[in-house]
Scaffold this active site. Structure first.
Site, PDB file in Angstrom:
ATOM      1  N   GLU A 315     -14.064   0.843 -21.630  1.00 20.80           N
ATOM      2  CA  GLU A 315     -12.876   0.027 -21.880  1.00 20.80           C
ATOM      3  C   GLU A 315     -12.551  -0.827 -20.661  1.00 20.80           C
ATOM      4  O   GLU A 315     -12.528  -0.349 -19.536  1.00 20.80           O
ATOM      5  CB  GLU A 315     -11.683   0.884 -22.292  1.00 20.80           C
ATOM      6  CG  GLU A 315     -11.332   2.027 -21.379  1.00 20.80           C
ATOM      7  CD  GLU A 315     -10.217   2.915 -21.935  1.00 20.80           C
ATOM      8  OE1 GLU A 315      -9.989   2.915 -23.159  1.00 20.80           O
ATOM      9  OE2 GLU A 315      -9.607   3.628 -21.128  1.00 20.80           O
ATOM     10  N   CYS A 316     -12.352  -2.101 -20.901  1.00 18.70           N
ATOM     11  CA  CYS A 316     -11.938  -3.082 -19.904  1.00 18.70           C
ATOM     12  C   CYS A 316     -12.891  -3.082 -18.693  1.00 18.70           C
ATOM     13  O   CYS A 316     -14.022  -3.532 -18.807  1.00 18.70           O
ATOM     14  CB  CYS A 316     -10.495  -2.840 -19.497  1.00 18.70           C
ATOM     15  SG  CYS A 316      -9.714  -4.312 -18.769  1.00 18.70           S
ATOM     16  N   GLY A 317     -12.469  -2.552 -17.545  1.00 18.28           N
ATOM     17  CA  GLY A 317     -13.346  -2.552 -16.376  1.00 18.28           C
ATOM     18  C   GLY A 317     -14.650  -1.839 -16.627  1.00 18.28           C
ATOM     19  O   GLY A 317     -15.688  -2.226 -16.086  1.00 18.28           O
ATOM     20  N   SER A 406     -14.816  -2.581 -25.231  1.00 17.65           N
ATOM     21  CA  SER A 406     -13.735  -3.511 -25.527  1.00 17.65           C
ATOM     22  C   SER A 406     -12.829  -3.633 -24.312  1.00 17.65           C
ATOM     23  O   SER A 406     -12.807  -2.756 -23.436  1.00 17.65           O
ATOM     24  CB  SER A 406     -12.916  -3.016 -26.722  1.00 17.65           C
ATOM     25  OG  SER A 406     -11.829  -3.887 -27.002  1.00 17.65           O
TER      26      SER A 406
END
Length: 427
Positions: A315-317, A406
């Site tokens: 997720e993200c990073g 994501s």
């Protein structure tokens, strides 16, 4: 029964986090057992508030966390503490639901933080507006950036029937920030000295504190999720590049029977070979892109796990570190692990922000997004999140083999079954 306050303001930038941290540290030094919560989705402020209070900080949000779990967390804290402080998010009435909604739901009075640096008697109009617009129960005011004792008296007289609870002067040294918020407490030299200085500078009306009535927070049932991850070992990246992780996510995974093993990509540690799944949370990979690009052991191990069909949730990073390349804030491009075809580049402006939900076969998994980068990829999204409350399309969710990735940060406790599915092999 416990003393409880929701520390809120008219907007971001008024000094809520500073005031909450100063008050928490001051009360701890007075011998009080203090528990702090943070309204809304946030990773960084809770780290500072945990350092200030010496106790874990959890999230409260009537939508993302849900009324039942908020109630459970508050009841548990009330049984263990003398004081509960809840730092609001943005302005008191901002968001759906807002900090004011949380205040009214649990009967927690508001302590308004105002930036008095460029005002005097107008403070009264501002605070009365905050109280009466909702309305909310207003316990008092903490005036920030007060210039003198005379200035404080002008502010206090303008508040009429609302007590001036405390004041803070303008800080010679403020808490440092970067693009995603405050710099992490572990990166600030002499952070405890800084927190002690804030507590010392908080001019605090102990009589007004003693007059605060206790708040009754009813005990709430705490059902446990099914042990659908029993016997599963989940490897979780945790270091300076991957630290944006809700404590509730770890608690939920453990409650479902998972064994958690932590490793550091930044230290070039391999994914544990016994891992049944891998979790790469968000963080600051852009600040450590050169080091990650040189972490050959880590990169080889995550590629091997992917090739073996091991479920990976990024997720993200975490997702940024799995793209082909990452361009940092200086524009320099670094090679990443390459499981998600595409290029990530940092942006000068915010690229995504707000509460979102992901529809799954198990119902909606709730969470949020907050990022300054963009991903350019030819991979067709498998799904999209839905923004709350607008219900318009949110973040793309990608699936490449066993990888689910994501910009969406999931709050696992909002839907344990949907969260467990992220770490189970797809058939």
């Amino acid at each position: 029964m416990v003393k409880a306050l929701l520390v809120a303001a008219v907007s971001s930038g008024q000094g809520k986090t500073t005031a909450t941290a100063a008050l928490a540290r001051k009360l701890v030094r007075m011998g009080q057992r203090v528990r702090v919560f943070k309204c809304g989705p946030d990773f960084i402020d809770p780290m500072l508030l945990e350092r200030a209070s010496g106790a874990p900080v959890r999230s409260l949000d009537l939508w993302m966390v849900g009324k039942e779990l908020c109630s459970q967390q508050l009841a548990q804290a009330a049984a263990q503490a003398d004081v509960i402080l809840i730092e609001g998010v943005m302005g008191l009435y901002d968001g759906t639901p807002s900090s004011a909604d949380l205040s009214r739901e649990f009967g927690v009075p508001v302590m308004a933080v105002i930036d008095a640096g460029a005002m005097a008697q107008t403070a009264g109009a501002l605070v009365h507006g905050l109280r009466d617009y909702g309305p909310v129960e207003m316990a008092g005011v903490i005036a920030n950036r007060v210039a003198s004792e005379g200035h404080a008296k002008m502010v206090a007289s303008s508040l009429r029937d609302i007590p001036l609870f405390a004041t803070l002067p303008k800080q010679a040294k403020s808490l440092p920030e970067r693009h995603l918020g405050l710099v992490l407490p572990g990166e600030v030299q002499d952070i405890d000295l800084l927190l002690d200085d804030l507590a010392d500078q908080l001019v605090f009306d102990e009589a007004a504190w003693d007059r605060l009535p206790p708040v009754h927070i009813a005990p709430a049932p705490a059902p446990s999720p099914e042990a659908v991850l029993a016997g599963k070992a989940i490897a979780i990246a945790r270091d300076a590049a991957f630290m944006f992780l809700y404590p509730a996510n770890l608690e939920t995974l453990r409650a479902m029977g998972a064994t958690l093993e932590f490793f550091s990509p930044l230290a070039d540690e391999a994914v544990p070979t016994e891992a049944d799944a891998v979790y790469l949370p968000g963080g600051y990979p852009e600040l450590h892109a050169e080091q990650l690009s040189q972490a050959a052991t880590w990169q080889a191990s995550i590629r091997a796990a992917h090739a073996a069909g091991t479920p990976i949730f990024a997720e993200c990073g975490g997702m940024m570190a799995l793209a082909d390349t990452l361009a940092d804030q200086a524009g320099k491009t670094w090679n990443m692990a390459g499981l998600l075809p595409g290029a990530v580049a940092m942006q000068p402006r915010l690229a995504g922000l707000g509460s979102q939900g992901l529809d799954t076969p198990h119902g909606v998994l709730r969470g949020h997004t907050f990022h300054y980068s963009r991903l350019a990829t030819g991979v067709t999204p498998a799904a999209y999140t839905v923004k709350h409350p607008s219900a318009i399309q949110g973040e793309a969710v990608y699936q490449v083999g066993s990888l689910t990735a994501s910009y969406f940060h999931a709050y696992f406790a909002s839907n344990p079954a949907a969260s467990a599915a992220l770490f189970l092999r797809r058939v």
